[in-house]
Design an enzyme around this catalytic site. Structure first.
Site, mmCIF file in Angstrom:
data_model
loop_
_atom_site.group_PDB
_atom_site.id
_atom_site.type_symbol
_atom_site.label_atom_id
_atom_site.label_comp_id
_atom_site.label_asym_id
_atom_site.label_seq_id
_atom_site.Cartn_x
_atom_site.Cartn_y
_atom_site.Cartn_z
ATOM 1 N N SER A 77 0.842 -1.194 0.000
ATOM 2 C CA SER A 77 0.000 0.000 0.000
ATOM 3 C C SER A 77 0.879 1.247 0.000
ATOM 4 O O SER A 77 1.681 1.434 -0.922
ATOM 5 C CB SER A 77 -0.970 -0.048 1.171
ATOM 6 O OG SER A 77 -1.997 0.899 1.024
ATOM 7 N N GLU A 116 -9.210 -5.792 -4.020
ATOM 8 C CA GLU A 116 -8.698 -4.630 -3.279
ATOM 9 C C GLU A 116 -9.833 -3.731 -2.795
ATOM 10 O O GLU A 116 -9.806 -3.185 -1.696
ATOM 11 C CB GLU A 116 -7.761 -3.818 -4.181
ATOM 12 C CG GLU A 116 -6.522 -4.540 -4.680
ATOM 13 C CD GLU A 116 -5.363 -4.463 -3.724
ATOM 14 O OE1 GLU A 116 -5.521 -3.911 -2.618
ATOM 15 O OE2 GLU A 116 -4.281 -4.973 -4.072
ATOM 16 N N HIS A 166 -7.775 -5.639 0.128
ATOM 17 C CA HIS A 166 -6.552 -4.850 0.288
ATOM 18 C C HIS A 166 -5.941 -5.142 1.657
ATOM 19 O O HIS A 166 -6.599 -5.026 2.687
ATOM 20 C CB HIS A 166 -6.897 -3.364 0.181
ATOM 21 C CG HIS A 166 -5.717 -2.449 0.263
ATOM 22 N ND1 HIS A 166 -4.798 -2.319 -0.752
ATOM 23 C CD2 HIS A 166 -5.299 -1.605 1.245
ATOM 24 C CE1 HIS A 166 -3.876 -1.441 -0.407
ATOM 25 N NE2 HIS A 166 -4.164 -0.993 0.814
#
Length: 568
Positions: A217, A350, A470
């Site tokens: 990320s 995600e 995610h």
């Protein structure tokens, strides 16, 4: 990672931090001393949850405390010491807000790193893996509570995790050169940590000439940004970018006069003048700065998916330690890292990260009704322009057909956000690499779905949802306080073995192929390859056509080639 849903991710992280449900490594009574270039330190021997022993060194200073006059500024090397420094306990997290209790935790004095190694004097130096944590540049930490080394310590690698400053402390940018605060102090913290590793890691059994930088990320974005910064040249030799990229439009928010807005939200009444703003902020209470910073984006910015105010930026003037001096797309053409191997990818679902936002704030779905807001910011289009309307309708039709978006069709909206927020930035990065890089580029896709071990999805979405959200991939790379000791015949444990095998093999020799997936042959991507082939990590590991390929073409179609991946 956007507006309210980003805050839900924050809440999740602090739940993990706040409630220590499991203890990972068990501490022994055996200690060890190592002499670093700045002074001696003491570590301790631990045993992982699976019985692998290793030495743990935490809370090692790699820079001066960024306090007083050093607030907001680039880091400086630490002062040396003579007495043995105790490095057996975790360091303080960077100052940030705990969104569960809306209280600040951590400290501005946070520039420390951790080293975990099986052998400080091996016959052959071990490959080094340096982790950069995610958290939207607003939260995060390098602790064993979240990024425990237990799984990695099954392999002969040296694992390092670096702490860096967050929010305004790490990313405030002022245009006045006299103040010497051009921004990106958090990235400069990371670079200072990399320099410490280069100088010291051989003393922990690591090979300073075989270093892999990896992150997820915002950590993946940081990794990519360091790949295109001349400041990091030679400090690492391979990179793994997970669920991020400098080309994800949330990675570098627009310059919207953030320092002045921050100061006024704290009571500043003076002029919009850098020196006065800096003088005010330099004296402001740290927790007050944190709380104000996460609340200064307005409604229109949120609708445009401006996730946060303080994050990486193009520095307004060049300094000796300038990290980013022009647009990433331009830097990517000639960057030094085009000569090093890259493993890059993301998770299959995600966009599940944003489900709590839709549940709590269905008005978010107005982005589809006013479909021009679906169009990425980095195209630079006015929302009411004919071109933006055209592109918005194109996206609306691709994901919703002739229907509108409602709570009943919210999963399609979450799928769209998977592409908008993550996969298209990843895809553009791959396309740039294939155009300009001579080194191998590997693409992976994490799809493994566990009813109990996909911890991020379960905590964010609750029961009844499937897919790799995610952040779910990091549950299979690091032991955390929500983890448990798995039986070795479970699919979850086999996935950990595969992830650790792929990641550490890449760190060892630049190829993700390894014994644990011996029946799979992962090949570098080739220029003009379509659809892209990816290593799909699910119940089995397979080489497949990237499932996102067709819809990625729709996103590509909105960009000129020069905008898409820098080709003129």
């Amino acid at each position: 990672m956007a507006s309210l849903s980003f805050l839900d991710m924050v809440k999740l992280t602090f739940k993990i931090i706040g409630y220590k449900l499991q203890q990972s490594s068990l501490t022994t009574n055996e200690t060890i001393e190592v002499l670093t270039t700045k002074g001696p330190i003491r570590g301790v021997k631990r045993n992982s949850v699976y019985g692998d022993s290793y030495f743990s060194f935490e809370n090692i200073p790699f820079a001066k405390p960024p306090l007083g006059e050093l607030r907001f500024k680039a880091p400086l090397p630490p002062d040396p010491w003579t007495n043995v420094k105790d490095c057996t306990q975790p360091c303080e997290k960077p100052l940030q807000e705990n969104f569960v209790f809306t209280k600040c935790k951590g400290s501005e004095d946070c520039l420390y790193l951790n080293v975990f190694t099986k052998n400080v004097k091996p016959e052959k130096p071990a490959p080094v893996m340096i982790w950069i944590y995610g958290g939207g540049f607003q939260i995060g930490e390098a602790s064993r509570d979240i990024y425990g080394p237990d799984y990695l310590m099954a392999k002969d690698v040296v694992y390092v995790s670096i702490t860096y400053r967050l929010g305004p402390f790490g990313f405030l940018s002022l245009k006045d050169p006299k103040l010497n605060i051009p921004g990106n102090a958090g990235l400069k913290d990371q670079i200072m940590g990399l320099k410490w590793v280069k100088e010291n890691i051989s003393r922990f059994g690591g090979d300073p000439d075989n270093v892999t930088l990896f992150g997820e990320s915002a950590g993946g974005t940081s990794t990519h940004l360091l790949m295109i910064s001349h400041q990091a040249k030679g400090l690492f030799h391979k990179a793994i970018v997970q669920s991020g990229s400098a080309l994800c439009h949330w990675a570098m928010p627009p310059v919207n006069n953030w320092p002045y807005r921050l100061a006024t939200s704290l009571g500043y009444t003076g002029a919009d003048e850098d020196q006065a703003v800096h003088e005010f902020l330099s004296k402001a209470n740290g927790p007050d700065i944190v709380k104000a910073a996460v609340r200064i984006t307005n409604k229109d910015e949120k609708r445009n998916r401006v996730l946060f105010a303080f994050a990486p930026t193009i520095e307004p003037y060049e300094t000796e330690d300038c990290v980013i001096f022009k647009a990433p797309l331009e830097l990517m053409k000639t960057t030094w890292s085009n000569d090093i191997p890259l493993l890059i990818g993301g998770n299959s679902h995600e966009g599940l990260l944003f489900l709590p936002e839709i549940r709590r704030r269905p008005i978010t779905l107005d982005e589809v009704k006013n479909c021009e807001y679906l169009v990425p910011n980095d195209l630079g289009l006015e929302r009411n322009s004919e071109k933006c309307q055209e592109f918005g309708l194109r996206l609306k039709k691709a994901y919703f057909g002739d229907e509108g978006c409602s709570l009943k069709t919210s999963m399609q909206y979450l799928e769209l956000l998977s592409y908008k927020m993550f996969w298209h930035g990843i895809s553009r990065t791959v396309q740039s690499r294939l155009e300009y890089s001579k080194a191998p580029t590997y693409l992976y896709r994490f799809e493994f779905d566990s009813p109990f071990f996909n911890q991020i999805r379960n905590l964010i979405c609750g029961k009844g949802h499937t897919g790799a959200c995610h952040g779910d991939d990091i549950c299979y790379l690091f032991y955390n306080t929500f983890s448990c000791r798995l039986s070795k015949d479970t699919p979850e444990y086999k996935t950990i073995e595969r992830m650790i095998g792929i990641w550490t093999s890449f760190a060892q020799n630049g190829s993700p192929n390894c014994d644990v997936i011996s029946d799979v042959n992962i090949q570098p991507l080739e220029k003009n390859e379509y659809p892209l082939k990816c290593c799909n990590i699910s119940n089995e590991v397979q080489i497949i056509d990237l499932p996102e390929a067709e819809k990625l073409k729709i996103w590509d179609s909105m960009y000129e080639k020069a905008q898409l991946y820098g080709k003129t």
